[in-house]
Design a protein around this motif. Structure first.
Motif, short mmCIF file in Angstrom:
data_model
loop_
_atom_site.label_atom_id
_atom_site.label_comp_id
_atom_site.label_asym_id
_atom_site.label_seq_id
_atom_site.Cartn_x
_atom_site.Cartn_y
_atom_site.Cartn_z
N ALA A 211 -16.55 -4.37 2.90
CA ALA A 211 -15.64 -3.53 3.68
C ALA A 211 -14.37 -3.25 2.87
O ALA A 211 -13.89 -4.09 2.10
CB ALA A 211 -15.29 -4.22 4.99
N ASP A 212 -13.82 -2.06 3.05
CA ASP A 212 -12.58 -1.70 2.34
C ASP A 212 -11.40 -2.54 2.82
O ASP A 212 -10.46 -2.79 2.06
CB ASP A 212 -12.27 -0.22 2.56
N ARG A 213 -11.43 -2.94 4.10
CA ARG A 213 -10.36 -3.78 4.65
C ARG A 213 -10.97 -4.68 5.71
O ARG A 213 -11.83 -4.25 6.50
CB ARG A 213 -9.25 -2.93 5.27
N GLU B 99 -4.51 -12.23 9.41
CA GLU B 99 -4.63 -11.92 7.97
C GLU B 99 -5.28 -10.56 7.81
O GLU B 99 -6.05 -10.12 8.68
CB GLU B 99 -5.49 -12.98 7.26
N THR B 100 -5.02 -9.92 6.70
CA THR B 100 -5.67 -8.66 6.39
C THR B 100 -5.80 -8.51 4.88
O THR B 100 -4.93 -8.95 4.13
CB THR B 100 -4.91 -7.47 7.00
N GLY B 101 -6.90 -7.90 4.45
CA GLY B 101 -7.15 -7.70 3.03
C GLY B 101 -8.62 -7.50 2.77
O GLY B 101 -9.42 -7.40 3.71
N THR B 102 -9.01 -7.48 1.50
CA THR B 102 -10.43 -7.39 1.17
C THR B 102 -11.04 -8.79 1.24
O THR B 102 -10.33 -9.79 1.38
CB THR B 102 -10.61 -6.83 -0.25
N LEU C 82 -14.92 1.52 12.13
CA LEU C 82 -14.28 0.30 12.61
C LEU C 82 -15.40 -0.57 13.15
O LEU C 82 -16.04 -0.24 14.15
CB LEU C 82 -13.27 0.63 13.72
N VAL C 83 -15.67 -1.69 12.46
CA VAL C 83 -16.82 -2.52 12.81
C VAL C 83 -16.35 -3.90 13.23
O VAL C 83 -15.50 -4.52 12.58
CB VAL C 83 -17.83 -2.62 11.63
N PRO D 96 -8.03 4.26 6.63
CA PRO D 96 -8.04 5.59 6.01
C PRO D 96 -9.35 6.32 6.25
O PRO D 96 -10.39 5.70 6.52
CB PRO D 96 -7.83 5.28 4.52
N GLN D 97 -9.31 7.63 6.16
CA GLN D 97 -10.51 8.44 6.36
C GLN D 97 -11.61 8.04 5.39
O GLN D 97 -11.37 7.85 4.20
CB GLN D 97 -10.18 9.92 6.17
N GLY D 98 -12.82 7.88 5.92
CA GLY D 98 -13.98 7.56 5.10
C GLY D 98 -14.08 6.11 4.68
O GLY D 98 -14.99 5.74 3.93
N SER D 99 -13.18 5.25 5.19
CA SER D 99 -13.22 3.83 4.81
C SER D 99 -13.85 3.00 5.92
O SER D 99 -14.02 3.45 7.05
CB SER D 99 -11.81 3.32 4.51
N ILE D 100 -14.18 1.76 5.55
CA ILE D 100 -14.76 0.82 6.52
C ILE D 100 -13.78 -0.32 6.72
O ILE D 100 -13.36 -0.98 5.76
CB ILE D 100 -16.11 0.26 6.02
N CYS D 101 -13.41 -0.54 8.00
CA CYS D 101 -12.50 -1.63 8.36
C CYS D 101 -13.26 -2.57 9.28
O CYS D 101 -13.80 -2.15 10.31
CB CYS D 101 -11.25 -1.10 9.04
#
Length: 579
Positions: free
Chosen positions: A531-533, A544-547, A519-520, A354-359
């Motif tokens: 990170a948000d995700r 896997e995906t999540g916090t 996207l890091v 999402p906009q402004g988030s860190i994945c």
């Protein structure tokens, strides 16, 4: 004649070349007619028919004046067209190169572009300007002389035609042998050059491992292969040259023997015999000119083949009208990708940023993390699926529009052989001094500038070789900060840096990612806990995906990686018994 592959030259260039070749053929025909007029002129002189001799001499003089004028016109046009052709090839190559996927570019491809726009282009210009004209003239003269011989004495002409056919066959056989030997030699030379560069660059590793003897053996083996390839080439060249010269000698001998027999049998007069002998010499000289230019033509054709290969590389599609992304969110849906080797690197990748988030993208080495980030920047086209920016498929955006919205900081930092100032301003050439100073301070490049005698005007060297890895990374971050794009692709590269540089880069990274869609690629998991995700990629798939908290609770691959890294951080070197 040099064959230009289809698609390499534009229609206008091809038309110019055809017209130019037509002019050369016309001037060569006039020159050939001058040779033909020599026959009645010599006959009249030998038979002392001076009124006729004067008439033919006048005709020859007029033809010579017209032929010289036509030759000068054709030569001037030829020089102009050869320059236009090479310029057109270079422009087409450059125009196509800027539309190629960014992933296509590598040190090898960059070297090819440099050669094709430099020495190889000059060699092609020389071939078009000189060799083509020589070949066209030689072939035209040979045809005119042969026709003249056939008119003068059909029997002698047929013998010359048969000899000429043998020479043509010998020429093509020798050319085929030499082209094969040249291709083999070029391949061996390129391989050897690579091995020699590797030998020189890896001296420290070879010596530390005590492998210099084996490396020397490998280099000597490479040199032996080079000598064998060179020997094969020269054997082919010598065999071809000797066969061609022998064929030429046999042609002359056959014509002279035929003339002698025909003269002795009263079938051919002395004047005609003299003319036939002169024409035979002209014919062999014309054919010899064709044999002397083979190597230049093959080199030019190889250059054109390399140009054709680059132009045949599929370019990124550029839409005529591009939509405007609504925001800076990123979404991947069913993305699959593989390199030219055929091995799939990514398969069915889907997630949202999402906009402004860190994945954060994490996973073992070789799982496709860097490839995934570079697909977002459209370094390559996805094989299937889609990547969207602000709801718009990135394939529907112009490359310049897409890249203007993305700042990239990758692990393999590339700096141009210019000054620190020029490398930072590359992101925003019209930046004010205040903006430059602010970006430098945030990335702590100002500390580097302050301690160097030339300050901002310090040359960084080729690919930044005059600076340390940490300093290059700081300049790369300053460049990204100055660009101020809404999307950041970050390949975290602090694991191998000293504490000072790591601290500086982490602080600059925090500023760079603030309020942006990020996207890091994470190598150290403790840096992406917030990170948000987090997307864990393994074997080219999303495992896997999540916090951070959710993935630890899941107790799967991410949790296993986290525990392994924590144990690794507690490793210590302890003194053992007897140490």
């Amino acid at each position: 004649m040099i064959q230009i592959p289809e698609g390499v030259a534009g229609a206008a260039t091809a038309a110019r070349l055809r017209r130019c070749y037509g002019l050369i053929v016309g001037s060569a025909l006039l020159e050939g007619l001058c040779f033909a007029v020599l026959v009645p002129l010599l006959s009249a002189l030998i038979e002392q028919r001076f009124p006729a001799a004067w008439w033919w001499a006048a005709t020859l003089a007029v033809l010579l004046v017209v032929a010289v004028g036509a030759n000068r016109t054709a030569s001037a046009r030829q020089r102009a067209v050869s320059g236009e052709t090479v310029a057109d090839l270079q422009h087409r190559l450059a125009a196509h190169a800027v539309r190629l996927p960014l992933g296509w570019f590598s040190p090898a491809s960059a070297d090819a572009l440099t050669r094709l726009t430099g020495d190889a282009a000059r060699m092609l210009a020389a071939a078009l300007n000189g060799v083509v004209a020589v070949n066209i003239r030689a072939a035209t003269w040979a045809v005119v002389v042969l026709l003249t011989l056939l008119v003068l004495d059909p029997t002698t002409g047929l013998v010359a035609a048969a000899g000429l056919a043998v020479l043509v066959v010998l020429h093509f056989v020798a050319a085929r042998l030499l082209r094969g030997a040249t291709a083999t030699g070029n391949t061996v030379t390129e391989r050897i050059n690579g091995e020699l560069v590797e030998f020189a660059q890896h001296q420290a590793v070879l010596r530390s491992c005590g492998q210099t003897a084996r490396a020397n053996t490998e280099v000597l083996d490479a040199l032996r292969r080079a000598r064998a390839a060179s020997a094969a080439y020269f054997r082919g060249a010598i065999i071809g040259a000797v066969a061609f010269q022998l064929g030429t000698a046999l042609l002359v001998a056959a014509v002279l023997l035929t003339v002698l027999v025909r003269t002795d049998g009263s079938g051919l007069g002395v004047p005609s015999a003299v003319c036939a002998t002169v024409l035979a010499a002209m014919l062999t000289d014309s054919v010899a000119a064709l044999g002397r230019t083979g190597s230049v033509i093959w080199a030019a054709e190889r250059t054109l083949a390399e140009v054709a290969a680059i132009i045949a590389t599929p370019a990124l599609a550029e839409p005529d009208v591009a939509p405007v992304p609504t925001d800076s969110s990123i979404a991947l849906r069913g993305v699959a990708f593989g390199y030219e080797s055929g091995r799939r690197v990514l398969e069915d990748i889907s997630f949202d940023v999402p906009q402004g988030s860190i994945c954060a993208i994490v996973g073992p080495s070789g799982s496709g993390k860097t490839t995934l980030a570079r697909l977002v920047a459209r370094f390559w086209e996805v094989e299937s699926g889609s990547i969207t920016l602000g709801g718009t498929d990135i394939r529907e955006l112009r490359a310049a529009d897409l890249l203007s919205r993305i700042s990239m900081v990758f692990q393999d930092v590339y700096l141009f052989d210019a000054t620190i100032r020029e490398n930072v301003l590359l992101a925003k050439p019209d930046a004010t001094p205040g903006q430059l100073a602010e970006a430098a301070a945030l990335a702590r490049v100002d500390e580097i500038v302050a301690r160097l005698p030339q300050g901002w005007d310090t040359p960084v060297g080729e690919v930044g070789s005059a600076l340390s890895g940490g300093e290059r990374q700081r300049i790369s971050l300053a460049r990204a900060l100055l660009k101020d794009a809404p999307v950041v692709l970050l390949d975290e590269a602090t694991s191998a840096l000293d504490t000072e540089n790591e601290t500086a880069i982490r602080a600059a990274t925090a500023t760079l990612t603030e309020g942006r869609t990020v996207l890091v690629i994470a190598h150290r998991l403790d840096t992406v806990r917030a990170a948000d995700r987090i997307v864990f990629v393994e074997d080219g798939r999303v495992a896997e995906t999540g916090t951070h908290t959710e993935l630890l609770a899941l107790d799967g691959r991410y949790a296993s990686f986290w525990n392994e890294q924590n144990r690794a951080q507690r490793w210590q070197i302890r003194a053992g018994a007897g140490t």
